[in-house]
Structures are given as C-alpha cells and as structure tokens.
Design a protein around this motif. Structure first.
Motif, PDB file in Angstrom:
ATOM      1  N   THR A  77       6.557  -9.700   3.186  1.00  0.00           N
ATOM      2  CA  THR A  77       5.975 -10.614   4.462  1.00  0.00           C
ATOM      3  C   THR A  77       6.499 -11.103   5.260  1.00  0.00           C
ATOM      4  O   THR A  77       6.171 -10.920   6.432  1.00  0.00           O
ATOM      5  CB  THR A  77       4.630 -11.709   3.723  1.00  0.00           C
ATOM      6  OG1 THR A  77       3.812 -10.727   2.448  1.00  0.00           O
ATOM      7  CG2 THR A  77       3.864 -12.049   4.969  1.00  0.00           C
ATOM      8  N   ALA A  78       7.576 -11.695   4.898  1.00  0.00           N
ATOM      9  CA  ALA A  78       8.837 -11.995   5.886  1.00  0.00           C
ATOM     10  C   ALA A  78       9.429 -11.566   6.470  1.00  0.00           C
ATOM     11  O   ALA A  78       9.359 -11.661   7.546  1.00  0.00           O
ATOM     12  CB  ALA A  78      10.257 -12.647   4.954  1.00  0.00           C
ATOM     13  N   LEU A  79       9.307  -9.969   6.149  1.00  0.00           N
ATOM     14  CA  LEU A  79      10.229  -9.178   6.830  1.00  0.00           C
ATOM     15  C   LEU A  79       9.268  -8.708   7.857  1.00  0.00           C
ATOM     16  O   LEU A  79       9.471  -8.711   8.998  1.00  0.00           O
ATOM     17  CB  LEU A  79      10.882  -8.313   6.116  1.00  0.00           C
ATOM     18  CG  LEU A  79      11.935  -8.297   5.183  1.00  0.00           C
ATOM     19  CD1 LEU A  79      12.697  -6.620   4.585  1.00  0.00           C
ATOM     20  CD2 LEU A  79      13.452  -8.554   5.936  1.00  0.00           C
ATOM     21  N   GLY A  80       8.098  -8.389   7.835  1.00  0.00           N
ATOM     22  CA  GLY A  80       7.092  -8.539   8.503  1.00  0.00           C
ATOM     23  C   GLY A  80       6.861  -9.414   9.449  1.00  0.00           C
ATOM     24  O   GLY A  80       6.502  -8.629  10.758  1.00  0.00           O
ATOM     25  N   LEU A  81       6.701 -10.564   9.720  1.00  0.00           N
ATOM     26  CA  LEU A  81       6.261 -11.932  10.795  1.00  0.00           C
ATOM     27  C   LEU A  81       7.945 -11.921  11.226  1.00  0.00           C
ATOM     28  O   LEU A  81       7.280 -12.013  12.190  1.00  0.00           O
ATOM     29  CB  LEU A  81       6.241 -12.403   9.949  1.00  0.00           C
ATOM     30  CG  LEU A  81       5.017 -13.219   8.941  1.00  0.00           C
ATOM     31  CD1 LEU A  81       5.083 -14.394   8.219  1.00  0.00           C
ATOM     32  CD2 LEU A  81       3.519 -13.274   9.717  1.00  0.00           C
ATOM     33  N   VAL A  82       9.085 -11.878  10.848  1.00  0.00           N
ATOM     34  CA  VAL A  82      10.284 -12.207  11.569  1.00  0.00           C
ATOM     35  C   VAL A  82      10.287 -10.836  12.273  1.00  0.00           C
ATOM     36  O   VAL A  82      10.403 -10.442  13.811  1.00  0.00           O
ATOM     37  CB  VAL A  82      11.506 -11.603  10.806  1.00  0.00           C
ATOM     38  CG1 VAL A  82      12.751 -12.000  11.472  1.00  0.00           C
ATOM     39  CG2 VAL A  82      11.339 -13.047   9.860  1.00  0.00           C
ATOM     40  N   ALA A  83       9.876  -9.331  12.443  1.00  0.00           N
ATOM     41  CA  ALA A  83      10.448  -8.367  12.926  1.00  0.00           C
ATOM     42  C   ALA A  83       9.171  -8.028  13.999  1.00  0.00           C
ATOM     43  O   ALA A  83       9.386  -7.590  14.658  1.00  0.00           O
ATOM     44  CB  ALA A  83       9.853  -6.964  11.849  1.00  0.00           C
ATOM     45  N   ALA A  84       7.828  -8.219  13.857  1.00  0.00           N
ATOM     46  CA  ALA A  84       6.439  -8.691  14.866  1.00  0.00           C
ATOM     47  C   ALA A  84       7.065  -9.896  15.960  1.00  0.00           C
ATOM     48  O   ALA A  84       6.645  -9.710  16.933  1.00  0.00           O
ATOM     49  CB  ALA A  84       5.787  -9.133  13.980  1.00  0.00           C
ATOM     50  N   TYR A  85       7.880 -10.713  15.129  1.00  0.00           N
ATOM     51  CA  TYR A  85       7.797 -12.060  16.482  1.00  0.00           C
ATOM     52  C   TYR A  85       9.142 -11.765  17.120  1.00  0.00           C
ATOM     53  O   TYR A  85       9.068 -12.061  18.282  1.00  0.00           O
ATOM     54  CB  TYR A  85       7.599 -13.038  15.758  1.00  0.00           C
ATOM     55  CG  TYR A  85       7.828 -14.714  15.996  1.00  0.00           C
ATOM     56  CD1 TYR A  85       6.972 -15.131  16.963  1.00  0.00           C
ATOM     57  CD2 TYR A  85       9.296 -15.037  16.546  1.00  0.00           C
ATOM     58  CE1 TYR A  85       6.926 -16.039  17.505  1.00  0.00           C
ATOM     59  CE2 TYR A  85       9.465 -16.425  17.789  1.00  0.00           C
ATOM     60  CZ  TYR A  85       8.141 -17.094  18.033  1.00  0.00           C
ATOM     61  OH  TYR A  85       8.183 -17.965  18.735  1.00  0.00           O
ATOM     62  N   ILE A  86       9.639 -10.966  16.576  1.00  0.00           N
ATOM     63  CA  ILE A  86      11.347 -11.121  17.314  1.00  0.00           C
ATOM     64  C   ILE A  86      11.554  -9.656  18.161  1.00  0.00           C
ATOM     65  O   ILE A  86      11.568  -9.931  19.242  1.00  0.00           O
ATOM     66  CB  ILE A  86      12.902 -11.243  16.459  1.00  0.00           C
ATOM     67  CG1 ILE A  86      12.363 -12.493  15.421  1.00  0.00           C
ATOM     68  CG2 ILE A  86      13.469 -11.319  17.107  1.00  0.00           C
ATOM     69  CD1 ILE A  86      13.874 -12.233  14.510  1.00  0.00           C
ATOM     70  N   GLY A  87      10.749  -8.896  17.401  1.00  0.00           N
ATOM     71  CA  GLY A  87      11.072  -7.970  17.845  1.00  0.00           C
ATOM     72  C   GLY A  87      11.963  -7.177  18.750  1.00  0.00           C
ATOM     73  O   GLY A  87      13.526  -7.260  17.886  1.00  0.00           O
ATOM     74  N   GLY A  88      11.906  -6.304  19.467  1.00  0.00           N
ATOM     75  CA  GLY A  88      13.156  -5.135  19.717  1.00  0.00           C
ATOM     76  C   GLY A  88      14.394  -4.500  18.716  1.00  0.00           C
ATOM     77  O   GLY A  88      13.233  -4.033  17.794  1.00  0.00           O
ATOM     78  N   ARG A  89      15.252  -4.756  18.873  1.00  0.00           N
ATOM     79  CA  ARG A  89      16.478  -4.023  17.336  1.00  0.00           C
ATOM     80  C   ARG A  89      15.495  -4.516  15.821  1.00  0.00           C
ATOM     81  O   ARG A  89      16.359  -4.004  14.911  1.00  0.00           O
ATOM     82  CB  ARG A  89      18.012  -4.224  17.796  1.00  0.00           C
ATOM     83  CG  ARG A  89      18.229  -3.911  18.884  1.00  0.00           C
ATOM     84  CD  ARG A  89      20.043  -4.260  19.003  1.00  0.00           C
ATOM     85  NE  ARG A  89      20.135  -4.015  20.596  1.00  0.00           N
ATOM     86  CZ  ARG A  89      21.793  -3.569  20.730  1.00  0.00           C
ATOM     87  NH1 ARG A  89      22.680  -4.487  19.900  1.00  0.00           N
ATOM     88  NH2 ARG A  89      22.220  -3.126  21.839  1.00  0.00           N
TER      89      ARG A  89
END
Length: 298
Positions: free
Chosen positions: A113-125
C-alpha cells in the motif's frame, strides 16, 4: 480525522452489508470467524497438547477415528504416527496456519500500500521503478520464489512470513496504485496541496481512506493465498519446522500412509485447510463483487 472516519465507516458498512445480503458469503464469513475463534482459544479447546511429550503415548499411534484410550476417553479423529490426538494436532496446526497467513498478509498490505500510494502520487521515475518491480514479481511463480528464498534462509516462522511478504506485496501495490491514480486528480487532493499539507498527510490521511475498497478485497484474497502457500511450503518440507507444525505439515505426515487405509492422518487436516481457504475466498469474491459490480454474474 473526520474524512478518515466517514470514509472508513462507509466502506466497511458497504462490505458488511454485501456479505450479509449474500447467503453464500455470510456462511463463509461465519465459518471463517468460527475457525479463527477455535484457533485463538485452541489451548483451552483441544483435548490434548499434542506437543507435550508427557501427554503422548506412542502405543496409541495410528489409531482410527473413535478409538478408545486406556483412560476411557475417545480419539474422535484418531491419532497420527506419533500417537498424537489428530483433533488436537489440527487445532494447533490451524493456529499456526492462520497466524502465518494473517501476519504475512498484514505486512504485505502495509508494504504494498505504501509503495502503491507513493508511486501514484509522485509518478515519473519513482512510479516506473515501482511498477517494473511489480511486473517482475508478478511475472515469477510465487511458490518458486518462496522456495528459493527459504532454501537460502532456512526454516522458521518469520522466514516463511518474509518469503510470503516478498511474493505478495506486488498485488497490493498494483491495486492501490490504480485506485490512487484516480484519487490523485480529484479536487480534495488539489485542495490539500494548496493548503500546504505535508505529503505523508495527503497520502495517508486523505488518499488512503478512499483507496480502502481494493485494499480490503486484495487483503482478504491474499490472506487465503498466504495460508495456501505456507501449507504448500510446509508440505514440501521447507516451510515451518516440526516444532511449529501447520496444517500443511500435518498433511505431509500422513501422506506416505494415505493409500494404506490410514487416511485420517492426511485427509482430516486437508479438509480443514480446504474449509478455511474456501471460506475466506468466498468472502473475498463477494467483496470483489460489492466494490466492482462488473464482476457480478460472472
């Protein structure tokens, strides 16, 4: 705080209502809850402590179901090759299987969940890196990866949990990222950013509550998957040690004598494992229908 409370109550209320209105899911939920209660109170319910050497008589080995004992009691489900009461061994094995499945599911949920949220919010690399890791993990057979990890780490409860977490977090990350991408473009996130709220508060205080439906669905199904995977690993002799046996190890103990008429040593633990996994999966499938109506009727 109010946003979290309202969102959580609404989501959980919808989940409970969906289960209650489905007879099949309601029965599955009742069975799963009863099994968890039996596991929690196992030491007080089990007729015998199957791992207390002083309470085991080797001369009672491999007695069939309903066999009487010297003290007048009855082995309802028979005994195994070591003379342990099968009912007691199954209750203790159920405790271990449920504990490992729940712990592995919870840790995988937190990480994914933590990785999915961070990936979606930050985006990019960051998003690209996380999703390539997700694709890599989902592209590999879970049991094969777990076998390789345990071959390196050795046996042990926490080692099995670690192996299961490493093969399950990607499911949570993918589901949460998909939901978070939708939430990221909504007005409440833009308002939170304009108010200068910190990134962790936006992620976990505002976006996370609205991503609960897929988390609940995936979490339910992954707990059942973790229990099945742990049983498979223990059956193969590379999971839990014999000092902390699970249902998978109990099945393995009677596998060699399964066709010699001593069926109860493997069959009864296997039926209990099947009942546990099936009941959880029934609930998980119903939750998936509730939160994603496209699955209705399939």
């Amino acid at each position: 705080m109010s946003r979290w409370r309202l969102s959580t109550d609404s989501t959980l209320g919808k989940a409970v209502d969906g289960i209650v209105t489905s007879p099949k899911a309601a029965v599955g939920a009742v069975v799963a809850i009863l099994l968890v209660v039996v596991a929690i109170f196992g030491p007080w319910i089990a007729p015998q402590n199957p791992y207390d050497l002083g309470a085991i008589d080797f001369f009672d080995a491999r007695l069939p179901p309903m066999s009487p004992t010297m003290n007048g009691s009855i082995y309802l489900l028979g005994t195994d090759g070591q003379g342990r009461d099968m009912l007691s061994a199954m209750i203790y094995g159920l405790r271990t299987s449920i504990a490992v499945g729940l712990l592995a599911g919870i840790v995988a949920l937190v990480v994914g969940t933590a990785l999915g949220l961070v990936a979606a919010y930050i985006g990019g690399r960051v998003d690209a890196l996380v999703m390539r890791l997700v694709d890599l993990m989902l592209g590999l057979p879970a049991i094969l990866v777990a076998l390789m990890l345990l071959a390196l780490l050795g046996q042990g409860v926490w080692k099995v949990i670690l192996a299961l977490v490493l093969v399950q977090w990607a499911q949570f990350a993918r589901a949460v990222r998909a939901a978070a991408l939708v939430e990221r473009n909504k007005e409440y996130v833009e308002a939170a950013v304009s108010l200068g709220l910190s990134r962790p508060r936006i992620l976990f205080g505002h976006m996370l509550p609205n991503c609960l439906p897929p988390i609940i669905v995936v979490g339910t199904l992954q707990v059942a998957s973790a229990i099945s995977a742990e049983a498979t690993l223990s059956f193969l002799g590379i999971g839990l040690p014999i000092t902390e046996p699970s249902l998978g190890l109990l099945i393995a103990n009677g596998y060699k004598v399964l066709l010699s008429g001593q069926y109860w040593i493997s069959v009864y633990p296997g039926l209990l494992l099947l009942l546990l996994v099936f009941s959880i999966n029934v609930v998980g499938d119903r939750l998936r229908e509730v939160f994603n109506p496209r699955f209705l009727g399939r």
